[in-house]
Design an enzyme around this catalytic site. Structure first.
Site, PDB file in Angstrom:
ATOM      1  N   ASP A  49      -6.075  -3.239   4.170  1.00 25.71           N
ATOM      2  CA  ASP A  49      -5.914  -2.986   2.737  1.00 25.71           C
ATOM      3  C   ASP A  49      -7.093  -2.152   2.257  1.00 25.71           C
ATOM      4  O   ASP A  49      -8.247  -2.585   2.354  1.00 25.71           O
ATOM      5  CB  ASP A  49      -5.866  -4.316   1.978  1.00 25.71           C
ATOM      6  CG  ASP A  49      -4.856  -4.306   0.842  1.00 25.71           C
ATOM      7  OD1 ASP A  49      -4.872  -3.335   0.066  1.00 25.71           O
ATOM      8  OD2 ASP A  49      -4.068  -5.256   0.738  1.00 25.71           O
TER       9      ASP A  49
ATOM     10  N   HIS B  78       1.760 -10.410  -2.410  1.00 23.52           N
ATOM     11  CA  HIS B  78       0.714 -11.324  -2.864  1.00 23.52           C
ATOM     12  C   HIS B  78       0.545 -11.352  -4.376  1.00 23.52           C
ATOM     13  O   HIS B  78      -0.247 -12.148  -4.887  1.00 23.52           O
ATOM     14  CB  HIS B  78      -0.622 -10.911  -2.232  1.00 23.52           C
ATOM     15  CG  HIS B  78      -1.084  -9.556  -2.657  1.00 23.52           C
ATOM     16  ND1 HIS B  78      -0.405  -8.402  -2.314  1.00 23.52           N
ATOM     17  CD2 HIS B  78      -2.124  -9.152  -3.420  1.00 23.52           C
ATOM     18  CE1 HIS B  78      -1.027  -7.356  -2.832  1.00 23.52           C
ATOM     19  NE2 HIS B  78      -2.074  -7.789  -3.513  1.00 23.52           N
ATOM     20  N   ASP B  79       1.258 -10.499  -5.093  1.00 25.84           N
ATOM     21  CA  ASP B  79       1.108 -10.384  -6.546  1.00 25.84           C
ATOM     22  C   ASP B  79       2.293 -10.921  -7.325  1.00 25.84           C
ATOM     23  O   ASP B  79       2.417 -10.650  -8.527  1.00 25.84           O
ATOM     24  CB  ASP B  79       0.881  -8.917  -6.945  1.00 25.84           C
ATOM     25  CG  ASP B  79      -0.538  -8.451  -6.673  1.00 25.84           C
ATOM     26  OD1 ASP B  79      -1.444  -9.301  -6.606  1.00 25.84           O
ATOM     27  OD2 ASP B  79      -0.753  -7.227  -6.527  1.00 25.84           O
TER      28      ASP B  79
ATOM     29  N   GLU C 127       0.328   1.679  -3.191  1.00 27.39           N
ATOM     30  CA  GLU C 127       0.813   0.843  -4.290  1.00 27.39           C
ATOM     31  C   GLU C 127       0.957   1.730  -5.522  1.00 27.39           C
ATOM     32  O   GLU C 127      -0.021   2.227  -6.062  1.00 27.39           O
ATOM     33  CB  GLU C 127      -0.179  -0.287  -4.559  1.00 27.39           C
ATOM     34  CG  GLU C 127       0.259  -1.196  -5.696  1.00 27.39           C
ATOM     35  CD  GLU C 127      -0.825  -2.183  -6.103  1.00 27.39           C
ATOM     36  OE1 GLU C 127      -0.471  -3.307  -6.503  1.00 27.39           O
ATOM     37  OE2 GLU C 127      -2.019  -1.824  -6.037  1.00 27.39           O
TER      38      GLU C 127
ATOM     39  N   ASP D 168      -4.371   0.436  -2.102  1.00 25.50           N
ATOM     40  CA  ASP D 168      -4.277  -0.255  -3.378  1.00 25.50           C
ATOM     41  C   ASP D 168      -4.341   0.737  -4.543  1.00 25.50           C
ATOM     42  O   ASP D 168      -5.075   1.723  -4.500  1.00 25.50           O
ATOM     43  CB  ASP D 168      -5.443  -1.251  -3.468  1.00 25.50           C
ATOM     44  CG  ASP D 168      -5.367  -2.165  -4.662  1.00 25.50           C
ATOM     45  OD1 ASP D 168      -4.396  -2.926  -4.756  1.00 25.50           O
ATOM     46  OD2 ASP D 168      -6.302  -2.125  -5.487  1.00 25.50           O
TER      47      ASP D 168
END
Length: 612
Positions: free
Chosen positions: A116, A358-359, A281, A223
């Site tokens: 990440d 994860h969000d 993302e 990200d």
């Protein structure tokens, strides 16, 4: 036969035949949230050695690439998305040597590893920021975004703009020592890097990307990838929330004027030379067509991105009312899926398939039905069937394959550890509006990021669900781990886990249809059934079709006219290729198949097209 003579359309992707496609298109990616995956040290916090110990589990599932969420050195203000040293590992996770071993162990199993990459911002504890804030004349002052104060009509100091951040509150924090504000789109602990600075960008490429690519990792999940270029005039956003001093302003920092220049440079200087896979993302996109420049093969920016229109359904937006739950219809859900399945058709762009990360809350709790064990199992399988038949690269999130569910509704706010959850809840409390507090808590029980972060449920007969042998875990283990766990499902052919294994094998076997196929929505206005057609052009020029029929409800539903939907007529035969139940004839002889049980899903193909 009509279903074999159908005129072939232009292939979805302009890069050529399926056999020449890059590996990552048909790959299965699996996201590991390391704090919650497997603890090898009995400290209650997951770690890299724990992940290594379960790589055979992932290989057996059918995973091709592991995506490891942030493990870099961090004060953990936002679970590692506040990095203080990109070349060191947060000690509870392990060491750089552990990451090297993880890379080697993945490669030994023919799996790849991506990390990440968090480079829109750093931690306030990062050496770059410490130097930047040390003085206005610091060589790194311009590596972050600093602005002087404004003053209102009463002479009171106010931030440079009225922008609201993602975690509630303003995007600017006052630095007493240098008497200026710094920008942070997220928490005050996460100051934004200034991508306008050439030296800063070079440091990002060298210290955060080349360092790990040289050690053998295979790429990055990137990200907040469309937030690097801000509108540098720094003006106020329109007032859309009169009750707040801070206003939502994503138009000021998403898809900014130099964003494509920055990403092309990143690709040219780092990603392409290493042949590193990239998935960005991408948030706050106006339309699917705005996504294409990021993922067009000819643009040479990113391989693929996550677009969040579908997974954000039910939220109240990205800012103030985000956790005020908004019900939606199945037809709205289907329209969103269709939009992001079809927007790449006729282009050289690519897309992704995912419904958990994860969000967000757990998919089976949000989109399925957990009211009874039977409906939980049935809907979890149907969600799996839906995911494996969609076009694009498939991403699974840890626990999705065993149908992990949201935290119990009776758990209070004290069990919610995430900075966003707690900030939004506190904002509701501070408003003095009791109904808003109740509505926010209701929304958090469905949507909060915390749900996806509770410990993985390995074994119902072991302490802490087999996640850790420690006396305490960093987040509470789900009360229902005795019923939902990997050990209980292994080898049980009726389980969600074993269904996922079969489904992933099927997806790879028929990748022309399911990974690369064209998507056509059917029965679009139906609020109980989700039906679509998948079509592909084979290397020999033939045409294949598959019909996906799912009952998206707890009531029995009539099936569609399968042959008509597949474009087959007369004596043409159709086969039931795959279903979430074991019953039903394999050959379809009449116009209609048997009724669909609650949350049942099926995939039909014309007999010859399947080569079964």
């Amino acid at each position: 036969m009509e279903c074999l003579r159908s005129k072939a359309r232009t292939p979805l992707n302009g890069t050529g035949l399926i056999g020449k496609e890059p590996w990552w298109k048909a790959a299965v990616f699996y996201q590991v949230y390391p704090a919650s995956f497997k603890d090898s040290s009995a400290e209650g916090w997951g770690d890299i050695p724990g992940l290594i110990s379960e790589l055979d589990y992932l290989a057996d599932l059918g995973v091709d690439c592991v995506w490891l969420s942030p493990v870099f050195e961090s004060p953990q203000a936002d679970m590692g998305y506040d990095v203080s040293d990109y070349q060191a590992i947060y000690a509870p996770y392990g060491t750089v040597v552990d990451v090297d071993r993880l890379t080697a162990e993945c490669h030994a199993r023919d799996m790849k590893l991506i990390l990440d990459l968090v480079v829109n911002h750093t931690s306030v504890e990062h050496a770059w920021f410490k130097e930047s804030r040390s003085s206005k004349t610091s060589p790194k002052r311009d590596w972050y975004i600093w602005r002087p104060a404004r003053y209102d009509s009463h002479g009171r100091r106010i931030p440079p703009t009225n922008w609201r951040g993602y975690f509630a509150g303003p995007t600017w924090t006052w630095d007493e020592d240098t008497q200026e504000y710094y920008l942070h789109l997220y928490a005050p602990d996460q100051p934004d890097l200034n991508w306008e600075n050439d030296e800063c960008r070079e440091a990002i490429y060298n210290d955060t990307m080349r360092f790990w690519l040289d050690r053998g990792v295979d790429g990055f999940r990137i990200d907040t990838v469309n937030k690097y270029s801000k509108r540098t005039e720094y003006v106020d956003a329109p007032v859309t929330d009169p009750q707040s001093d801070s206003q939502p302003a994503p138009e000021m920092w998403c898809n900014g004027p130099r964003i494509h220049e920055f990403i092309r440079e990143m690709n040219q200087k780092v990603l392409a030379p290493y042949n590193a896979v990239s998935v960005g993302e991408l948030s706050n996109m106006a339309s699917p067509h705005d996504v294409i420049p990021y993922v067009s093969a000819s643009a040479k920016e990113l391989d693929m991105v996550f677009e969040f229109s579908m997974i954000r359904l039910g939220t109240g937006g990205g800012f103030g009312p985000k956790y005020i739950y908004r019900p939606y219809t199945l037809s709205t859900f289907k329209e969103t899926v269709k939009k992001f399945q079809t927007f790449i058709e006729g282009t050289d762009a690519w897309t992704t398939v995912f419904c958990e990360n994860h969000d967000n809350g757990r998919a089976v709790s949000r989109f399925g039905d957990t009211s009874t064990p039977e409906l939980w199992r049935a809907s979890a399988k149907t969600l799996a069937l839906w995911q494996i038949t969609l076009t694009g690269t498939l991403f699974l999130y840890q626990g999705q394959e065993i149908g992990m569910v949201n935290m119990p509704s009776e758990w209070g706010i004290e069990e919610y550890k995430d900075v966003e959850s707690r900030n939004f809840y506190q904002e509701a409390v501070d408003s003095g509006d009791e109904q808003r507090v109740r509505d926010t808590m209701h929304g958090l029980r469905i949507l909060a990021r915390d749900h996806s972060r509770i410990p993985f449920q390995w074994d119902g007969g072991k302490k802490n669900a087999g996640f850790s042998e420690g006396d305490r875990t960093w987040m509470r283990v789900h009360d229902g781990f005795g019923e939902i766990n990997a050990m209980k499902q292994r080898g049980d052919q009726g389980s969600v886990l074993e269904f996922w294994k079969r489904a992933l094998r099927l997806r790879k076997r028929f990748k022309d249809l399911f990974v690369h196929g064209r998507f056509t929505a059917l029965e679009e206005g139906d609020e109980k059934r989700f039906v679509y057609l998948k079509e592909s052009t084979t290397e020999s020029g033939g045409n294949r079709r598959a019909l996906v029929v799912m009952n998206w409800s707890k009531e029995v539903q009539k099936c569609v006219d399968v042959k008509k939907s597949l474009g087959c007529e007369g004596a043409d035969e159709v086969r039931l290729l795959f279903s979430t139940t074991d019953r039903g004839p394999k050959m379809v002889g009449g116009e209609h198949e048997a009724a669909l049980r609650p949350w049942e899903g099926r995939v039909y193909v014309n007999f010859e097209a399947g080569d079964i």
